[in-house]
Design a protein around this motif. Structure first.
Motif, PDB file in Angstrom:
ATOM      1  N   ALA A 146       0.843  -1.191   0.000  1.00  0.00           N
ATOM      2  CA  ALA A 146       0.000   0.000   0.000  1.00  0.00           C
ATOM      3  C   ALA A 146       0.879   1.243   0.000  1.00  0.00           C
ATOM      4  N   ASN A 147       0.399   2.274  -0.676  1.00  0.00           N
ATOM      5  CA  ASN A 147       1.044   3.585  -0.682  1.00  0.00           C
ATOM      6  C   ASN A 147       2.494   3.550  -1.134  1.00  0.00           C
ATOM      7  N   THR A 148       2.758   2.704  -2.106  1.00  0.00           N
ATOM      8  CA  THR A 148       4.054   2.653  -2.771  1.00  0.00           C
ATOM      9  C   THR A 148       3.830   2.043  -4.150  1.00  0.00           C
ATOM     10  N   TRP A 149       4.699   2.373  -5.097  1.00  0.00           N
ATOM     11  CA  TRP A 149       4.577   1.820  -6.445  1.00  0.00           C
ATOM     12  C   TRP A 149       4.934   0.338  -6.434  1.00  0.00           C
ATOM     13  N   GLU A 150       4.151  -0.438  -7.152  1.00  0.00           N
ATOM     14  CA  GLU A 150       4.363  -1.875  -7.270  1.00  0.00           C
ATOM     15  C   GLU A 150       4.285  -2.263  -8.743  1.00  0.00           C
ATOM     16  N   ASP A 151       5.149  -3.157  -9.175  1.00  0.00           N
ATOM     17  CA  ASP A 151       5.153  -3.659 -10.551  1.00  0.00           C
ATOM     18  C   ASP A 151       4.295  -4.923 -10.599  1.00  0.00           C
ATOM     19  N   LEU A 152       3.129  -4.837 -11.246  1.00  0.00           N
ATOM     20  CA  LEU A 152       2.233  -5.986 -11.347  1.00  0.00           C
ATOM     21  C   LEU A 152       2.407  -6.659 -12.704  1.00  0.00           C
ATOM     22  N   ALA A 153       2.356  -7.978 -12.735  1.00  0.00           N
ATOM     23  CA  ALA A 153       2.502  -8.749 -13.971  1.00  0.00           C
ATOM     24  C   ALA A 153       1.207  -9.497 -14.252  1.00  0.00           C
ATOM     25  N   PHE A 154       0.720  -9.390 -15.493  1.00  0.00           N
ATOM     26  CA  PHE A 154      -0.501 -10.044 -15.941  1.00  0.00           C
ATOM     27  C   PHE A 154      -0.111 -11.047 -17.022  1.00  0.00           C
ATOM     28  N   ASP A 155      -0.290 -12.325 -16.749  1.00  0.00           N
ATOM     29  CA  ASP A 155       0.149 -13.401 -17.640  1.00  0.00           C
ATOM     30  C   ASP A 155      -0.914 -13.693 -18.700  1.00  0.00           C
ATOM     31  N   PHE A 156      -0.619 -13.320 -19.946  1.00  0.00           N
ATOM     32  CA  PHE A 156      -1.543 -13.523 -21.061  1.00  0.00           C
ATOM     33  C   PHE A 156      -1.045 -14.647 -21.981  1.00  0.00           C
ATOM     34  N   ARG A 157      -0.222 -15.549 -21.480  1.00  0.00           N
ATOM     35  CA  ARG A 157       0.355 -16.591 -22.338  1.00  0.00           C
ATOM     36  C   ARG A 157      -0.680 -17.527 -22.949  1.00  0.00           C
ATOM     37  N   THR A 158      -1.861 -17.631 -22.372  1.00  0.00           N
ATOM     38  CA  THR A 158      -2.886 -18.517 -22.936  1.00  0.00           C
ATOM     39  C   THR A 158      -3.894 -17.774 -23.813  1.00  0.00           C
ATOM     40  N   ILE A 159      -3.607 -16.546 -24.190  1.00  0.00           N
ATOM     41  CA  ILE A 159      -4.502 -15.760 -25.037  1.00  0.00           C
ATOM     42  C   ILE A 159      -4.584 -16.369 -26.438  1.00  0.00           C
ATOM     43  N   ASN A 160      -5.728 -16.275 -27.066  1.00  0.00           N
ATOM     44  CA  ASN A 160      -5.909 -16.749 -28.440  1.00  0.00           C
ATOM     45  C   ASN A 160      -5.326 -15.705 -29.383  1.00  0.00           C
ATOM     46  N   THR A 161      -4.148 -15.961 -29.911  1.00  0.00           N
ATOM     47  CA  THR A 161      -3.462 -14.980 -30.757  1.00  0.00           C
ATOM     48  C   THR A 161      -4.064 -14.889 -32.157  1.00  0.00           C
ATOM     49  N   ALA A 162      -5.038 -15.734 -32.479  1.00  0.00           N
ATOM     50  CA  ALA A 162      -5.725 -15.616 -33.768  1.00  0.00           C
ATOM     51  C   ALA A 162      -6.694 -14.434 -33.764  1.00  0.00           C
ATOM     52  N   ASN A 163      -7.062 -13.971 -32.583  1.00  0.00           N
ATOM     53  CA  ASN A 163      -7.964 -12.821 -32.464  1.00  0.00           C
ATOM     54  C   ASN A 163      -7.184 -11.516 -32.472  1.00  0.00           C
ATOM     55  N   SER A 164      -7.881 -10.444 -32.782  1.00  0.00           N
ATOM     56  CA  SER A 164      -7.300  -9.104 -32.773  1.00  0.00           C
ATOM     57  C   SER A 164      -7.809  -8.367 -31.532  1.00  0.00           C
ATOM     58  N   TYR A 165      -6.881  -7.782 -30.775  1.00  0.00           N
ATOM     59  CA  TYR A 165      -7.219  -7.051 -29.552  1.00  0.00           C
ATOM     60  C   TYR A 165      -6.651  -5.642 -29.660  1.00  0.00           C
ATOM     61  N   GLN A 166      -7.521  -4.627 -29.499  1.00  0.00           N
ATOM     62  CA  GLN A 166      -7.063  -3.255 -29.662  1.00  0.00           C
ATOM     63  C   GLN A 166      -7.564  -2.314 -28.567  1.00  0.00           C
ATOM     64  N   LYS A 167      -8.315  -2.840 -27.600  1.00  0.00           N
ATOM     65  CA  LYS A 167      -8.755  -2.052 -26.452  1.00  0.00           C
ATOM     66  C   LYS A 167      -8.116  -2.609 -25.199  1.00  0.00           C
ATOM     67  N   VAL A 168      -7.724  -1.710 -24.288  1.00  0.00           N
ATOM     68  CA  VAL A 168      -7.198  -2.092 -22.986  1.00  0.00           C
ATOM     69  C   VAL A 168      -8.192  -1.586 -21.942  1.00  0.00           C
ATOM     70  N   VAL A 169      -8.709  -2.514 -21.118  1.00  0.00           N
ATOM     71  CA  VAL A 169      -9.731  -2.217 -20.117  1.00  0.00           C
ATOM     72  C   VAL A 169      -9.121  -2.388 -18.724  1.00  0.00           C
ATOM     73  N   LEU A 170      -9.384  -1.431 -17.839  1.00  0.00           N
ATOM     74  CA  LEU A 170      -8.928  -1.501 -16.445  1.00  0.00           C
ATOM     75  C   LEU A 170     -10.122  -1.424 -15.510  1.00  0.00           C
ATOM     76  N   ILE A 171     -10.183  -2.372 -14.576  1.00  0.00           N
ATOM     77  CA  ILE A 171     -11.199  -2.329 -13.518  1.00  0.00           C
ATOM     78  C   ILE A 171     -10.477  -2.624 -12.207  1.00  0.00           C
ATOM     79  N   PHE A 172     -10.592  -1.703 -11.280  1.00  0.00           N
ATOM     80  CA  PHE A 172     -10.004  -1.895  -9.957  1.00  0.00           C
ATOM     81  C   PHE A 172     -11.109  -2.360  -9.012  1.00  0.00           C
ATOM     82  N   ASP A 173     -10.789  -3.357  -8.199  1.00  0.00           N
ATOM     83  CA  ASP A 173     -11.711  -3.917  -7.208  1.00  0.00           C
ATOM     84  C   ASP A 173     -13.044  -4.356  -7.818  1.00  0.00           C
ATOM     85  N   LEU A 174     -12.962  -5.159  -8.879  1.00  0.00           N
ATOM     86  CA  LEU A 174     -14.161  -5.729  -9.482  1.00  0.00           C
ATOM     87  C   LEU A 174     -14.952  -6.468  -8.409  1.00  0.00           C
TER      88      LEU A 174
END
Length: 190
Positions: A146-174
């Motif tokens: 809390a109250n300090t910068w943290e480097d977060l990693a999101f693993d997308f290795r199982t993404i379907n690369t045949a699809n095209s993705y052009q929007k980035v969506v952020l939701i905090f505390d879903l």
């Protein structure tokens, strides 16, 4: 038969006039208007003066570009994004459309610097197709400081690369309705 080119020093709308000369006195003139833009590309650093970091807010989430109020640790950059989560929805967030589809051919791990008001805040990072939100992929991670910068990693290795993705969506505390307070305000960058 030639292709003219020109590098513009700034974004904006320009009138282009091309005059083609024949071997004699005849000429042909073509005039058109073009718009030069600086597209949003990854990584999103918030540092460019010409990029329009135009996030689309939904459900009570509000993202703005601000001067970095926490220049310390792993993030001493001048500008950052700020997400304030307000009521009414538990899924309040924001998205930004990129200038080009994301290239997942080599790198499939997103990294994002986050400054969280508390430990255990959920951060959902989702990518979507530009025109079909049903084509998407998402990962959620939890803040550990809390109250300090943290480097977060999101693993997308199982993404379907045949699809095209052009929007980035952020939701905090879903899953939690925000109240717009400092407890529901996050900074993010890069």
């Amino acid at each position: 038969g030639q292709t003219p080119s020109h590098t513009y020093a700034a974004v904006g709308t320009y009138t282009v006039r091309v005059v083609a000369y024949s071997g004699g006195a005849a000429t042909t003139t073509y005039t058109t208007t073009i718009t030069i833009t600086d597209p949003v590309l990854l990584p999103i650093t918030f540092e460019s003066l010409t990029v329009n970091y135009d996030f689309t807010n939904f459900g009570g989430g509000v993202v703005t570009k601000i001067s970095n109020p926490q220049q310390s640790g792993i993030n001493t950059s001048a500008k950052v994004g700020r997400m304030v989560k307000n009521a009414p929805e538990v899924w309040g967030g924001s998205f930004i459309a990129l200038g080009n589809p994301i290239d997942f051919s080599a790198n499939k791990v997103f990294r994002m610097k986050v400054y969280s008001p508390r430990v255990g805040a959920k951060v959902l990072l989702k990518v979507e197709n530009l025109t079909n939100g049903g084509i998407s992929f998402e990962k959620e991670v939890v803040t550990t400081v809390a109250n300090t910068w943290e480097d977060l990693a999101f693993d997308f290795r199982t993404i379907n690369t045949a699809n095209s993705y052009q929007k980035v969506v952020l939701i905090f505390d879903l899953g939690t309705t925000g109240d717009g307070s400092p407890n529901f305000t996050w900074l993010f960058d890069d």
